[in-house]
Design an enzyme around this catalytic site. Structure first.
Site, PDB file in Angstrom:
ATOM      1  N   VAL A 174       2.161   3.137  -5.484  1.00 61.35           N
ATOM      2  CA  VAL A 174       1.360   2.496  -6.522  1.00 61.35           C
ATOM      3  C   VAL A 174       0.183   1.739  -5.927  1.00 61.35           C
ATOM      4  O   VAL A 174      -0.941   1.823  -6.427  1.00 61.35           O
ATOM      5  CB  VAL A 174       2.237   1.550  -7.374  1.00 61.35           C
ATOM      6  CG1 VAL A 174       1.386   0.829  -8.425  1.00 61.35           C
ATOM      7  CG2 VAL A 174       3.360   2.326  -8.045  1.00 61.35           C
ATOM      8  N   LYS A 227      14.111  -2.962 -17.547  1.00 60.20           N
ATOM      9  CA  LYS A 227      13.004  -2.736 -18.474  1.00 60.20           C
ATOM     10  C   LYS A 227      13.333  -3.219 -19.883  1.00 60.20           C
ATOM     11  O   LYS A 227      12.489  -3.841 -20.536  1.00 60.20           O
ATOM     12  CB  LYS A 227      12.641  -1.250 -18.468  1.00 60.20           C
ATOM     13  CG  LYS A 227      12.060  -0.786 -17.130  1.00 60.20           C
ATOM     14  CD  LYS A 227      11.882   0.720 -17.084  1.00 60.20           C
ATOM     15  CE  LYS A 227      11.348   1.166 -15.734  1.00 60.20           C
ATOM     16  NZ  LYS A 227      11.259   2.647 -15.622  1.00 60.20           N
ATOM     17  N   HIS A 261       0.843  -1.202   0.000  1.00 57.60           N
ATOM     18  CA  HIS A 261       0.000   0.000   0.000  1.00 57.60           C
ATOM     19  C   HIS A 261       0.874   1.245   0.000  1.00 57.60           C
ATOM     20  O   HIS A 261       0.639   2.205   0.718  1.00 57.60           O
ATOM     21  CB  HIS A 261      -0.939   0.006   1.211  1.00 57.60           C
ATOM     22  CG  HIS A 261      -2.086   0.970   1.079  1.00 57.60           C
ATOM     23  ND1 HIS A 261      -3.080   0.809   0.150  1.00 57.60           N
ATOM     24  CD2 HIS A 261      -2.384   2.095   1.764  1.00 57.60           C
ATOM     25  CE1 HIS A 261      -3.953   1.794   0.269  1.00 57.60           C
ATOM     26  NE2 HIS A 261      -3.554   2.596   1.233  1.00 57.60           N
ATOM     27  N   GLY A 262       1.934   1.190  -0.851  1.00 62.50           N
ATOM     28  CA  GLY A 262       2.782   2.364  -1.028  1.00 62.50           C
ATOM     29  C   GLY A 262       2.195   3.276  -2.084  1.00 62.50           C
ATOM     30  O   GLY A 262       0.975   3.386  -2.226  1.00 62.50           O
TER      31      GLY A 262
END
Length: 411
Positions: A12, A200, A9-10
């Site tokens: 994002v 990525k 629950h940061g």
């Protein structure tokens, strides 16, 4: 009703919970039933949250709840995310993640488990935040052989380089500003050393070419050695310096993959992508160049991509979407020393240009009005990096001090 859980629950995770709370009707209309956030896993307490009664500190509350069909992993890092995601997939729960480190390190294994359990493992938000890229590559561009992918994949480094280019800021000052504005972490190493961009491009390369590319197989350079002098010489050469993640398919089936600062020609579509924005160019044999552009991070842009994957999972609870690549051993990767590109060089000493031409052959000298008398910058033709390094050693043995060298992108 489809019950889901959110792990983390940061920034994002709270964004994901917010979208499910504020966009209920929109999401209901997309699948014809409610998506219900049943559990939120976090070690902290959030008594002011409208979902305060859904929080748990125990992962077993999620894994043992048969009603929870989709789990969102937005904790970040590998521990305990890897174990939790693996257990969820083995328990028959589909998983959505924004965790690029997890996908880059264990994507092949987790996709294989999803295949075995007829579940989905989706990770649109792991590359480019809110920019759609995984789904377009796996669906919209599926008819193409992907010849090349090149992108500005990290907003922090792009912000820093933009401030150096546009405002003449030194690297350290631009980094400090990025930290003050929240674009860079207190420890910015993952960004400025290129590791974030490497993860990525590994994910994109794995998707495009069908075999897992591990980050430790990819030569990675950051932007810490880029100086304002290099930025100004690049400008005189009608280029800008960007941190580029690049992968090319070669004629023999191998791939040429690297993360490094590069001089990008002003005519390139990637040259004008500035500040915290990301841009990804996919070159297909049928479509030609397709560019995806937008904010590569941030609470709601990234959460938007996560929620889209959740909705996709809810639409495919009894079927598996074909998103897959096999494990890889690195044998399909060209050794980085054999990768061939033109190179920019900045050096000082006596008769630099003449000595460079003697060693490299024809060079393109870059003229900058305020350059020191004994300093020269020039660009040499494309050659394997190992050959370039040998010639640079010869140049230094001839009394020339090489101050910097940067690849020149062919985009």
């Amino acid at each position: 009703m489809v019950s889901i859980a959110i792990m983390g629950h940061g920034v994002v995770g709270s964004g994901v919970a917010e979208i499910f709370t504020t966009h209920k009707q929109k999401l209901y209309a997309s699948i014809g039933e409610e998506v219900y956030v049943k559990k939120i896993l976090d070690l902290r307490e959030f008594p002011d949250s409208p979902l305060a009664d859904r929080f748990t500190k125990n992962f077993e509350d999620i894994i043992n709840d048969l009603e929870i069909r989709v789990v969102v992993e937005v904790m970040g890092g590998l521990n305990p995310a890897y174990d939790f995601v693996k257990r969820c997939l083995k328990a028959g729960k589909s998983v959505v993640t924004s965790n690029k480190e997890l996908v880059a390190a264990h994507g092949a294994e987790l996709l294989e488990i999803a295949k075995e359990t007829n579940t989905n493992f989706l990770f649109e938000a792991s590359v480019g935040g809110g920019i759609p890229i995984i789904r377009p590559m796996s669906q919209c561009l599926v008819a193409n052989n992907v010849d090349e992918i090149a992108g500005i994949l990290n907003g922090t480094t792009n912000f820093i380089l933009t401030k150096m280019i546009e405002d003449g800021m030194q690297f350290d000052d631009a980094l400090k500003l990025a930290q003050e504005l929240g674009f860079a972490e207190r420890n910015p190493a993952a960004d400025i050393e290129g590791h974030d961009a490497c993860r990525k491009i590994c994910i994109l390369a794995s998707l495009a070419y069908g075999k897992h590319v591990y980050p430790d197989s990819v030569h990675t350079e950051g932007i810490t050695k880029i100086t304002l002098e290099d930025v100004r010489y690049a400008e005189a050469f009608h280029c800008v310096i960007k941190l580029i993640g690049s992968v090319k398919r070669l004629a023999d089936g191998k791939i040429d993959i690297i993360v490094a600062p590069m001089l990008v020609p002003n005519k390139s579509q990637l040259a004008n992508i500035d500040y915290e924005f990301n841009g990804i160019m996919v070159r297909g044999d049928c479509t030609g160049d397709v560019v995806f552009y937008g904010k590569g991070a941030g609470k709601l842009p990234t959460a938007s991509a996560v929620v889209a994957d959740v909705i996709d999972c809810c639409k495919h609870l009894k079927t598996r979407k074909f998103l897959y690549w096999a494990d890889g051993n690195g044998k399909n990767i060209l050794p980085w020393e054999e990768s061939s590109r033109a190179m920019y060089v900045r050096a000082n000493g006596s008769n630099v240009a003449e000595k460079a031409e003697k060693i490299f052959g024809e060079v393109t000298v870059i003229n900058k009005t305020d350059a020191p008398a004994d300093e020269k910058a020039f660009v040499v033709k494309a050659m394997p990096y190992s050959e370039f390094a040998e010639k640079i050693a010869q140049l230094e043995a001839d009394g020339v001090s090489v101050l910097s060298s940067i690849r020149v992108a062919d985009l």
